[in-house]
Design a protein around this motif. Structure first.
Motif, PDB file in Angstrom:
ATOM      1  N   HIS A 152       0.824  -1.206   0.000  1.00  0.00           N
ATOM      2  CA  HIS A 152       0.000   0.000   0.000  1.00  0.00           C
ATOM      3  C   HIS A 152       0.859   1.258   0.000  1.00  0.00           C
ATOM      4  O   HIS A 152       0.640   2.187  -0.797  1.00  0.00           O
ATOM      5  N   LEU A 167       2.230  -7.368  -2.861  1.00  0.00           N
ATOM      6  CA  LEU A 167       1.003  -8.132  -3.100  1.00  0.00           C
ATOM      7  C   LEU A 167       1.303  -9.604  -3.327  1.00  0.00           C
ATOM      8  O   LEU A 167       0.580 -10.479  -2.832  1.00  0.00           O
ATOM      9  N   LEU A 219      -7.192  -9.782  -3.302  1.00  0.00           N
ATOM     10  CA  LEU A 219      -5.843  -9.273  -3.528  1.00  0.00           C
ATOM     11  C   LEU A 219      -5.302  -9.708  -4.893  1.00  0.00           C
ATOM     12  O   LEU A 219      -4.576  -8.950  -5.550  1.00  0.00           O
ATOM     13  N   CYS A 222      -6.581  -7.381  -7.401  1.00  0.00           N
ATOM     14  CA  CYS A 222      -5.833  -6.122  -7.331  1.00  0.00           C
ATOM     15  C   CYS A 222      -4.470  -6.257  -8.005  1.00  0.00           C
ATOM     16  O   CYS A 222      -4.012  -5.326  -8.689  1.00  0.00           O
ATOM     17  N   ARG A 225      -4.972  -6.095 -11.686  1.00  0.00           N
ATOM     18  CA  ARG A 225      -5.229  -4.716 -12.088  1.00  0.00           C
ATOM     19  C   ARG A 225      -3.945  -3.886 -12.088  1.00  0.00           C
ATOM     20  O   ARG A 225      -3.766  -3.001 -12.943  1.00  0.00           O
ATOM     21  N   PHE A 231      -4.844   1.804 -11.048  1.00  0.00           N
ATOM     22  CA  PHE A 231      -4.442   2.419  -9.776  1.00  0.00           C
ATOM     23  C   PHE A 231      -3.388   3.507  -9.974  1.00  0.00           C
ATOM     24  O   PHE A 231      -2.452   3.361 -10.762  1.00  0.00           O
ATOM     25  N   HIS A 236      -6.889   4.756  -5.826  1.00  0.00           N
ATOM     26  CA  HIS A 236      -6.692   3.302  -5.769  1.00  0.00           C
ATOM     27  C   HIS A 236      -7.587   2.699  -4.703  1.00  0.00           C
ATOM     28  O   HIS A 236      -7.152   1.868  -3.905  1.00  0.00           O
ATOM     29  N   GLY A 238      -9.942   0.525  -4.848  1.00  0.00           N
ATOM     30  CA  GLY A 238     -10.090  -0.926  -4.920  1.00  0.00           C
ATOM     31  C   GLY A 238      -8.997  -1.630  -4.140  1.00  0.00           C
ATOM     32  O   GLY A 238      -9.242  -2.589  -3.398  1.00  0.00           O
ATOM     33  N   PHE A 239      -7.769  -1.139  -4.284  1.00  0.00           N
ATOM     34  CA  PHE A 239      -6.648  -1.693  -3.529  1.00  0.00           C
ATOM     35  C   PHE A 239      -6.801  -1.409  -2.041  1.00  0.00           C
ATOM     36  O   PHE A 239      -6.574  -2.277  -1.199  1.00  0.00           O
ATOM     37  N   ALA A 242      -9.292  -3.676  -0.389  1.00  0.00           N
ATOM     38  CA  ALA A 242      -8.725  -5.016  -0.195  1.00  0.00           C
ATOM     39  C   ALA A 242      -7.799  -5.038   1.014  1.00  0.00           C
ATOM     40  O   ALA A 242      -7.796  -6.000   1.795  1.00  0.00           O
TER      41      ALA A 242
END
Length: 275
Positions: A152, A167, A219, A222, A225, A231, A236, A238-239, A242
């Motif tokens: 992140h 990730l 994840l 993500c 993506r 992102f 971001h 969506g991230f 998650a």
């Protein structure tokens, strides 16, 4: 210009997915009930409904991704997305409160002597050593919390490669956690049936395991993506959603480990399972 957009909100176009999702969920529920009552059609209706629900998830969230990439998720929309995610996690907290409530009710008031021997853990029941595989899984989830935070922060600072590595590590740790829990279930010295201990244990830890699987898929999407170029450091959500979900899974596991594994073992008063 008539009809021109002069606000920051996103007015959604008509979508078939809420209706399709409702009917496929109804089919899945009806099929599941029929299956449990040994109806010949139940299994097939259940799996058809499940396939419909999964496809609805895919199609609906694909629409959301396209909306994000087209710029429809303005700061105002993202703020309300955050409110929605917070409420969703709050509802998940209440979901797990129900299982903890059942567990504590049985463990603090073991009054049914004919069922659990008036003691907790139930008299004569072999339980799982909390400082074996459960402790290992606890360390794995704690490590995964640090790797998702690494990913992140890397994304926030524009380090896409660092975000991908973080990730990958988190997803790998999630898969290892699920594999260890499956192994633990296979070798558990007690079953779901036969005692309130087994029922509360498998319901609480099993639903947590399901959430770990869902979070791992979340994840992985993500990560895909990220490889697709989605992102940005400023957009971001969506991230971020998650990551919030994964941290929630981490915290729930800590409560499960302390209350169900450690306290539920009675610190070795009952025989411990050897792995």
């Amino acid at each position: 210009m008539a009809g021109a957009k002069n606000h920051d909100f996103h007015i959604l176009p008509p979508s078939p997915w809420p209706l399709i999702g409702a009917f496929t969920a109804l089919a899945m529920a009806a099929g599941g009930i029929g299956w449990m009552h040994d109806e010949t059609w139940g299994k097939w209706v259940f799996f058809l409904g499940l396939a419909g629900v999964l496809y609805t998830f895919y199609a609906w969230w694909s629409d959301v991704v396209r909306e994000a990439n087209s710029g429809d998720h303005t700061p105002v929309v993202q703020l309300h997305h955050r409110y929605g995610m917070i409420l969703f996690i709050a509802s998940e907290v209440m979901f797990f409160v129900a299982w903890f409530w059942a567990y504590f009710d049985a463990s603090l008031f073991p009054s049914s002597a004919e069922v659990i021997g008036g003691a907790w853990p139930p008299v004569g029941l072999e339980v799982i050593d909390p400082f074996g595989l459960p402790l290992l899984n606890t360390l794995i989830l704690l490590c995964s919390g640090t790797t998702i935070t690494w990913a992140h922060h890397a994304l926030i600072h524009g380090d896409r490669e660092g975000a991908k590595k973080g990730l990958w590590c988190t997803i790998g740790l999630g898969v290892v956690f699920s594999a260890i829990q499956a192994f633990e279930y296979y070798h558990a010295p007690f079953g779901f049936k036969g005692s309130i201990y087994g029922a509360t244990f498998f319901m609480a830890t099993g639903f947590h395991g399901f959430h770990v699987v869902v979070g791992t898929i979340f994840l992985a999407v993500c990560l895909k993506r990220l490889y697709n170029g989605d992102f940005t450091p400023k957009q971001h959500f969506g991230f971020e959603a998650a990551a919030w979900y994964w941290h929630f899974v981490d915290v729930v596991w800590l409560f499960l480990f302390i209350s169900i594994y450690v306290w539920g073992s009675d610190f070795g008063a009952a025989p411990l399972a050897a792995h």
